[in-house]
Design a protein around this motif. Structure first.
Motif, PDB file in Angstrom:
ATOM      1  N   GLU A 179       5.445  -6.802  -1.469  1.00 30.03           N
ATOM      2  CA  GLU A 179       4.903  -6.421  -2.780  1.00 30.03           C
ATOM      3  C   GLU A 179       3.782  -5.395  -2.618  1.00 30.03           C
ATOM      4  O   GLU A 179       3.642  -4.495  -3.430  1.00 30.03           O
ATOM      5  CB  GLU A 179       4.311  -7.654  -3.478  1.00 30.03           C
ATOM      6  N   THR A 180       2.980  -5.592  -1.587  1.00 33.52           N
ATOM      7  CA  THR A 180       1.811  -4.741  -1.399  1.00 33.52           C
ATOM      8  C   THR A 180       2.070  -3.745  -0.266  1.00 33.52           C
ATOM      9  O   THR A 180       2.936  -3.979   0.574  1.00 33.52           O
ATOM     10  CB  THR A 180       0.584  -5.600  -1.024  1.00 33.52           C
ATOM     11  N   PRO A 181       1.318  -2.662  -0.229  1.00 33.59           N
ATOM     12  CA  PRO A 181       1.513  -1.698   0.865  1.00 33.59           C
ATOM     13  C   PRO A 181       1.176  -2.343   2.211  1.00 33.59           C
ATOM     14  O   PRO A 181       0.389  -3.283   2.265  1.00 33.59           O
ATOM     15  CB  PRO A 181       0.504  -0.589   0.557  1.00 33.59           C
ATOM     16  N   LEU A 182       1.804  -1.831   3.264  1.00 31.88           N
ATOM     17  CA  LEU A 182       1.486  -2.289   4.621  1.00 31.88           C
ATOM     18  C   LEU A 182       0.613  -1.237   5.296  1.00 31.88           C
ATOM     19  O   LEU A 182       0.815  -0.042   5.099  1.00 31.88           O
ATOM     20  CB  LEU A 182       2.762  -2.490   5.436  1.00 31.88           C
ATOM     21  N   SER A 183      -0.304  -1.692   6.112  1.00 33.66           N
ATOM     22  CA  SER A 183      -1.166  -0.765   6.835  1.00 33.66           C
ATOM     23  C   SER A 183      -0.455  -0.256   8.083  1.00 33.66           C
ATOM     24  O   SER A 183       0.520  -0.854   8.556  1.00 33.66           O
ATOM     25  CB  SER A 183      -2.470  -1.447   7.242  1.00 33.66           C
ATOM     26  N   ASN A 184      -0.979   0.823   8.601  1.00 35.37           N
ATOM     27  CA  ASN A 184      -0.456   1.395   9.835  1.00 35.37           C
ATOM     28  C   ASN A 184      -0.457   0.323  10.926  1.00 35.37           C
ATOM     29  O   ASN A 184       0.520   0.170  11.660  1.00 35.37           O
ATOM     30  CB  ASN A 184      -1.323   2.595  10.230  1.00 35.37           C
ATOM     31  N   SER A 185      -1.519  -0.456  11.005  1.00 40.13           N
ATOM     32  CA  SER A 185      -1.591  -1.457  12.080  1.00 40.13           C
ATOM     33  C   SER A 185      -0.593  -2.595  11.869  1.00 40.13           C
ATOM     34  O   SER A 185      -0.060  -3.134  12.840  1.00 40.13           O
ATOM     35  CB  SER A 185      -3.017  -1.992  12.248  1.00 40.13           C
ATOM     36  N   SER A 234      -1.747   6.026   1.215  1.00 37.89           N
ATOM     37  CA  SER A 234      -3.070   6.108   0.616  1.00 37.89           C
ATOM     38  C   SER A 234      -4.048   5.569   1.649  1.00 37.89           C
ATOM     39  O   SER A 234      -3.655   4.834   2.558  1.00 37.89           O
ATOM     40  CB  SER A 234      -3.132   5.288  -0.674  1.00 37.89           C
ATOM     41  N   THR A 235      -5.289   5.960   1.519  1.00 40.23           N
ATOM     42  CA  THR A 235      -6.280   5.504   2.487  1.00 40.23           C
ATOM     43  C   THR A 235      -7.311   4.647   1.775  1.00 40.23           C
ATOM     44  O   THR A 235      -7.794   5.013   0.714  1.00 40.23           O
ATOM     45  CB  THR A 235      -6.969   6.706   3.173  1.00 40.23           C
ATOM     46  N   SER A 236      -7.584   3.498   2.360  1.00 38.11           N
ATOM     47  CA  SER A 236      -8.573   2.593   1.806  1.00 38.11           C
ATOM     48  C   SER A 236      -9.397   2.044   2.958  1.00 38.11           C
ATOM     49  O   SER A 236      -8.829   1.472   3.892  1.00 38.11           O
ATOM     50  CB  SER A 236      -7.852   1.465   1.070  1.00 38.11           C
ATOM     51  N   HIS A 237     -10.699   2.231   2.918  1.00 41.34           N
ATOM     52  CA  HIS A 237     -11.601   1.754   3.980  1.00 41.34           C
ATOM     53  C   HIS A 237     -11.108   2.196   5.363  1.00 41.34           C
ATOM     54  O   HIS A 237     -10.948   1.369   6.267  1.00 41.34           O
ATOM     55  CB  HIS A 237     -11.734   0.227   3.939  1.00 41.34           C
ATOM     56  N   ASN A 238     -10.813   3.471   5.518  1.00 43.88           N
ATOM     57  CA  ASN A 238     -10.344   4.046   6.785  1.00 43.88           C
ATOM     58  C   ASN A 238      -9.030   3.458   7.275  1.00 43.88           C
ATOM     59  O   ASN A 238      -8.732   3.492   8.463  1.00 43.88           O
ATOM     60  CB  ASN A 238     -11.394   3.906   7.898  1.00 43.88           C
ATOM     61  N   THR A 239      -8.234   2.892   6.379  1.00 43.87           N
ATOM     62  CA  THR A 239      -6.933   2.325   6.746  1.00 43.87           C
ATOM     63  C   THR A 239      -5.854   3.048   5.963  1.00 43.87           C
ATOM     64  O   THR A 239      -5.963   3.191   4.747  1.00 43.87           O
ATOM     65  CB  THR A 239      -6.888   0.815   6.398  1.00 43.87           C
ATOM     66  N   SER A 240      -4.819   3.517   6.661  1.00 41.62           N
ATOM     67  CA  SER A 240      -3.680   4.137   5.984  1.00 41.62           C
ATOM     68  C   SER A 240      -2.754   3.047   5.479  1.00 41.62           C
ATOM     69  O   SER A 240      -2.342   2.181   6.249  1.00 41.62           O
ATOM     70  CB  SER A 240      -2.905   5.045   6.942  1.00 41.62           C
ATOM     71  N   LEU A 241      -2.442   3.098   4.189  1.00 39.82           N
ATOM     72  CA  LEU A 241      -1.556   2.109   3.577  1.00 39.82           C
ATOM     73  C   LEU A 241      -0.267   2.791   3.148  1.00 39.82           C
ATOM     74  O   LEU A 241      -0.291   3.809   2.452  1.00 39.82           O
ATOM     75  CB  LEU A 241      -2.232   1.468   2.366  1.00 39.82           C
ATOM     76  N   TYR A 242       0.851   2.205   3.556  1.00 45.38           N
ATOM     77  CA  TYR A 242       2.170   2.798   3.287  1.00 45.38           C
ATOM     78  C   TYR A 242       2.907   1.989   2.231  1.00 45.38           C
ATOM     79  O   TYR A 242       2.902   0.767   2.259  1.00 45.38           O
ATOM     80  CB  TYR A 242       3.005   2.846   4.578  1.00 45.38           C
ATOM     81  N   ARG A 243       3.548   2.728   1.314  1.00 48.51           N
ATOM     82  CA  ARG A 243       4.323   2.108   0.248  1.00 48.51           C
ATOM     83  C   ARG A 243       5.630   2.892   0.120  1.00 48.51           C
ATOM     84  O   ARG A 243       5.624   4.118   0.196  1.00 48.51           O
ATOM     85  CB  ARG A 243       3.511   2.203  -1.047  1.00 48.51           C
ATOM     86  N   ILE A 244       6.743   2.186  -0.065  1.00 45.82           N
ATOM     87  CA  ILE A 244       8.038   2.852  -0.197  1.00 45.82           C
ATOM     88  C   ILE A 244       8.144   3.490  -1.584  1.00 45.82           C
ATOM     89  O   ILE A 244       7.631   2.941  -2.560  1.00 45.82           O
ATOM     90  CB  ILE A 244       9.202   1.860   0.075  1.00 45.82           C
TER      91      ILE A 244
END
Length: 101
Positions: A20-26, A59-69
């Motif tokens: 449901e939510t974006p996943l981070s690069n990590s 998108s970037t949030s708190h220095n984290t890249s978040l990926y969404r399909i």
């Protein structure tokens, strides 16, 4: 090599399609690297190409890249889902459930 990159892209799209939510690069890296599908640098190339082709948004949030399909990413995944073996699909499902994503 192109085929393996395609598979990695499909794996990432499948992961993003199931949450449901974006996943981070990590979070994405953890799965791909834990299963030893490829190395960190190839994964970054895959994520970058998915973004450039409009199949995911970043998108970037708190220095984290978040990926969404994206919708385009979902369509692409639906055309090529059979290229991901049932075993890999099961690993993705298990990983996402274990980590409650």
């Amino acid at each position: 090599m192109a085929d393996t990159l395609t598979l990695y892209k499909l794996i990432v799209l499948k992961m993003l399609d199931q949450v449901e939510t974006p996943l981070s690069n990590s979070q994405i890296s953890e799965f791909i690297l834990e299963k030893e599908y490829t190395n960190y640098f190839t994964l970054q190339q895959v994520l970058s190409e998915l973004d450039e082709s409009g199949l995911v948004t970043v998108s970037t949030s708190h220095n984290t890249s978040l990926y969404r399909i994206t919708e385009e990413g979902r369509k692409t995944l639906s055309y090529f889902i059979q290229k991901i073996s049932p075993a890999i699909r099961e690993e993705i499902d298990s990983f996402l459930q274990e980590h409650s994503y």
